[in-house]
Design an enzyme around this catalytic site. Structure first.
Site, PDB file in Angstrom:
ATOM      1  N   SER A 124       0.865  -1.166   0.154  1.00  0.00           N
ATOM      2  CA  SER A 124       0.037  -0.021  -0.059  1.00  0.00           C
ATOM      3  C   SER A 124       0.836   1.377   0.115  1.00  0.00           C
ATOM      4  CB  SER A 124      -1.061   0.049   1.263  1.00  0.00           C
ATOM      5  OG  SER A 124      -1.566   1.401   1.504  1.00  0.00           O
ATOM      6  N   TYR A 149      -1.917  -0.449  10.765  1.00  0.00           N
ATOM      7  CA  TYR A 149      -2.159  -1.223   9.477  1.00  0.00           C
ATOM      8  C   TYR A 149      -0.909  -1.049   8.397  1.00  0.00           C
ATOM      9  CZ  TYR A 149      -3.413  -1.264   4.792  1.00  0.00           C
ATOM     10  OH  TYR A 149      -3.564  -1.660   3.396  1.00  0.00           O
ATOM     11  N   LYS A 153       2.226  -3.361   6.523  1.00  0.00           N
ATOM     12  CA  LYS A 153       2.651  -3.373   5.247  1.00  0.00           C
ATOM     13  C   LYS A 153       4.246  -3.249   5.183  1.00  0.00           C
ATOM     14  CE  LYS A 153      -1.423  -3.875   3.276  1.00  0.00           C
ATOM     15  NZ  LYS A 153      -1.867  -5.339   2.644  1.00  0.00           N
ATOM     16  N   LEU A 200     -13.807   7.193   0.634  1.00  0.00           N
ATOM     17  CA  LEU A 200     -14.691   8.202  -0.085  1.00  0.00           C
ATOM     18  C   LEU A 200     -15.761   7.520  -0.973  1.00  0.00           C
ATOM     19  CD1 LEU A 200     -15.276  11.085  -0.627  1.00  0.00           C
ATOM     20  CD2 LEU A 200     -13.715  11.026  -2.598  1.00  0.00           C
TER      21      LEU A 200
END
Ligand code: WQD
Length: 340
Positions: A124, A149, A153, A200
């Site tokens: 990410s 989180y 990664k 969003l």
């Protein structure tokens, strides 16, 4: 190749399963359905016309994972499975570290024991943290994430580099996404977040279909063209095709473990997205402007040049296509996937 897709019932995972099948690969899915529904399997089989074996268990069970590799003759792994809610990871760090890291360790152990050497990791852009030279991101290597989180990664990327260093012949691609949005043009698969959406696009879609009353725009006083935050929104089908390209280029990687930004290379503001969605849905989208959300960056997007040149991949779908595909999925599935 026979590809194991972990988290293959999830949003990006399910679209990648479809792209892998369309590219002529065989796919096996493992998913614990902690953030997805078993009904995705039927949708994928109907869309592809192929049988897609689903194995429902938690990857942190190393014994079951190794049995899967032995039983299914896996050639490569595309690893999506993991918890991914930024805010939730702040309140439950241990649960996030344990799940995301143990699931990965379990897969790597099974690979070692069954001779699988190809791995594509769903990383990410959050690994760039807020200290990187935003908004333009080359494959920046001084990683630092601002949430547990994101840290999972960062840690997994480090583990993969160290494991590949002691396994001659392993090839690993680290795919750093920016903002995945959109849905398969059939409208049969798409994003189906459980509970109130953090992101969003699913929130906009749920307002448009009448599940939510209105959107709150988190701040319009940022130093951007229209005052709202800009992000690199990439169509999930572009993203899925990027995974196929990475898998098929593993043997030619310039180094055993290589990171790639999967993005469009340009930013779109919140209000631009709202107005694009209104055009796609043919209706006004009620919204109000609220306070900024802590931690949001004003502008953040990718430099996808390495993926463009080394993987022969490029994001091609537009914001209007993203909104049209999202609306087709959401209006055909107002409450997401059925439970059974
Ligand atoms: C986008 C913009 C919000 C909701 C997140 C994760 C990141 C990655 C992608 C996993 C921001 C604004 C949002 C709303 C709004 N996920 N917004 N009202 O924060 O860029 O990235 O998803 O890897 O880790 O952080 O995406 O969709 O949450 O927000 O105004 O109801 O939309 O302020 O500017 P983000 P997002």
């Amino acid at each position: 190749m026979r590809v194991l897709v972990s988290g293959g019932a999830g949003y990006i995972g399910s679209h990648t399963v479809l792209s892998l099948l369309e590219a002529g690969h065989d796919v096996v899915v493992v998913d614990d359905f902690s953030n997805s529904k078993p009904t995705v399997q039927g949708r994928l089989e109907a869309l592809s016309g192929k049988h897609v074996p689903f194995h429902a268990f938690d990857l942190t069970n190393t014994e079951k994972t190794e049995q899967l590799f032995t039983h299914e003759q896996i050639d490569a792994v595309v690893h999506f499975a993991g918890f991914k809610a930024v805010g939730e990871s702040v309140s439950e760090p241990l649960r996030y570290y344990q799940n995301n890291l143990d699931a990965t360790f379990s897969l790597l152990r099974a690979m070692e024991r069954t001779g699988v050497t190809k791995f594509v990791f769903s990383s990410s852009a959050t690994v760039y943290g807020e200290h990187a030279p935003v908004p333009y991101q080359e494959e920046y290597e001084h990683l630092s994430a601002s949430s547990p989180y994101g840290q999972t990664k960062v840690v997994i990327e480090r583990v993969l580099a160290d494991v590949a260093a002691v396994h001659e012949g392993w090839r690993i691609a680290l795919l750093r996404y920016f903002n995945p949005v959109g849905a398969h043009p059939s409208g049969r698969i798409g994003e189906d977040p459980q509970g109130i959406p953090n992101n969003l696009m699913p929130f906009i879609a749920q307002v448009a279909v009448g599940r939510r009353e209105r959107l709150t725009v988190f701040g319009d006083d940022y130093p951007t063209a229209d005052g709202t935050c800009e992000r690199d929104y990439i169509h999930v089908m572009d993203l899925a095709e990027g995974h196929v390209a990475a898998l098929e280029h593993l043997e030619e990687l310039a180094e055993p473990v290589r990171a790639f930004n999967l993005g469009t290379g340009r930013g779109t503001s919140v209000l631009e997205m709202v107005h694009a969605f209104e055009r796609a849905a043919g209706r006004e989208l009620p919204y109000e402007v609220g306070p900024r959300r802590p931690g949001d960056l004003a502008a953040f997007w990718a430099d996808p040049a390495r993926a463009n040149t080394e993987l022969g991949w490029r994001a091609t779908r537009t914001i209007d296509e993203i909104c049209a595909d999202t609306w087709r999925w959401q209006s055909a599935n107002p409450r997401g996937y059925p439970d059974a």
